[in-house]
Enzyme design. Structure first.
Site, PDB file in Angstrom:
ATOM      1  CG  HIS A 170      46.742  32.793  33.693  1.00  0.00           C
ATOM      2  ND1 HIS A 170      46.822  33.921  32.902  1.00  0.00           N
ATOM      3  CD2 HIS A 170      46.697  33.241  34.975  1.00  0.00           C
ATOM      4  CE1 HIS A 170      46.843  35.000  33.678  1.00  0.00           C
ATOM      5  NE2 HIS A 170      46.772  34.624  34.935  1.00  0.00           N
ATOM      6  CD  GLU A 213      45.113  30.905  28.379  1.00  0.00           C
ATOM      7  OE1 GLU A 213      45.022  30.820  29.630  1.00  0.00           O
ATOM      8  OE2 GLU A 213      44.789  31.919  27.751  1.00  0.00           O
ATOM      9  CB  CYS A 248      47.366  37.092  29.690  1.00  0.00           C
ATOM     10  SG  CYS A 248      48.514  36.007  30.577  1.00  0.00           S
TER      11      CYS A 248
END
Lengths: 158, 158
Positions: free
Chosen positions: B55, B57, B85
């Site tokens: 992801h 991040e 998330c």
């Protein structure tokens, strides 16, 4: 090496014990099994690699996906020496294995000085009440991107 | 490039938009800022790298930690195009930045077809009720490892 669930968990625990001496990170290990065989294994490498995401489960999931050649772990089982932290639990859901086995609990981890239980609590509370401030702005701008995405793609979320 | 919060978020959104066309993964971007400058940036690379943990991040946090040479992001701010998330929220807590800014919400992500909201729900329910089975066994065996750890190490949890 035999191939019962106990054997796989013993291997995860053996990997966890490495860090009691070597201190590559916390005392956590993980193996991933497909068709009765270990296809990936890891211990926590947060300190050795200066990577806060290098938990045993994350490293093992990344390795297993490279072995399989997919971002999905369909047909796989994960054996973790400790209940996955929220980060690793998220990675489990994104990688979608069939099943997860774990030995120690988040309470055991907390008793050994780890933040797992704290982070689980932070997950379930409002942004404004969290230890690290979470601030939302510019939502309209990025909603445009999601609309463009939905118009251009029809794949399931990953 | 200027260095206001809006500038940093615009850059995160620009990165998110890359995947509308290139489809390296979902439409998510992230930049990490220290002392008013971007030190790391990423977009979602799950599909391009066969890595369900890639992801925006997570990738940005890993890059920023390499730049800083630490597993902690003290003094840093994270700008994410979407509410992190659960996996990425966990990574935020383990890396301990000062603050997180985000644009889209988990509901926006769910509306675009992503599992964020589902996984948030799974976090807060009992193992037995989860979509992926979580099974605990051999707790005693690994508690020995935690005891050995606590006797040998006095560092905070990471």
């Amino acid at each position: 090496m035999a191939n019962t669930p106990s054997d796989f968990m013993n291997e995860a625990i053996r990997l966890a014990r490495i860090n009691v001496e070597q201190l590559h990170g916390g005392p956590f290990g993980c193996v991933i099994v497909k068709d009765g065989k270990i296809i990936a294994a890891a211990h926590n490498e947060v300190l050795a690699s200066n990577d806060p995401t290098a938990h045993a489960e994350i490293v093992a999931i990344r390795r297993a996906c490279q072995v399989i050649g997919s971002h999905q772990l369909t047909g796989c089982e994960i054996y973790a020496s400790c209940e996955p932290c929220p980060m690793c639990l998220g990675a489990v859901y994104w990688s979608r294995p069939d099943k997860v086995y774990f030995a120690a609990s988040r309470v055991d981890a907390a008793n050994a000085g780890f933040d797992d239980a704290l982070i689980y609590n932070e997950m379930c509370i409002h942004h404004a009440d969290r230890a690290i401030p979470f601030i939302q702005f510019m939502q309209d701008e990025v909603q445009k991107v999601f609309r463009e995405w939905s118009e251009n793609n029809h794949s399931p979320g990953y």
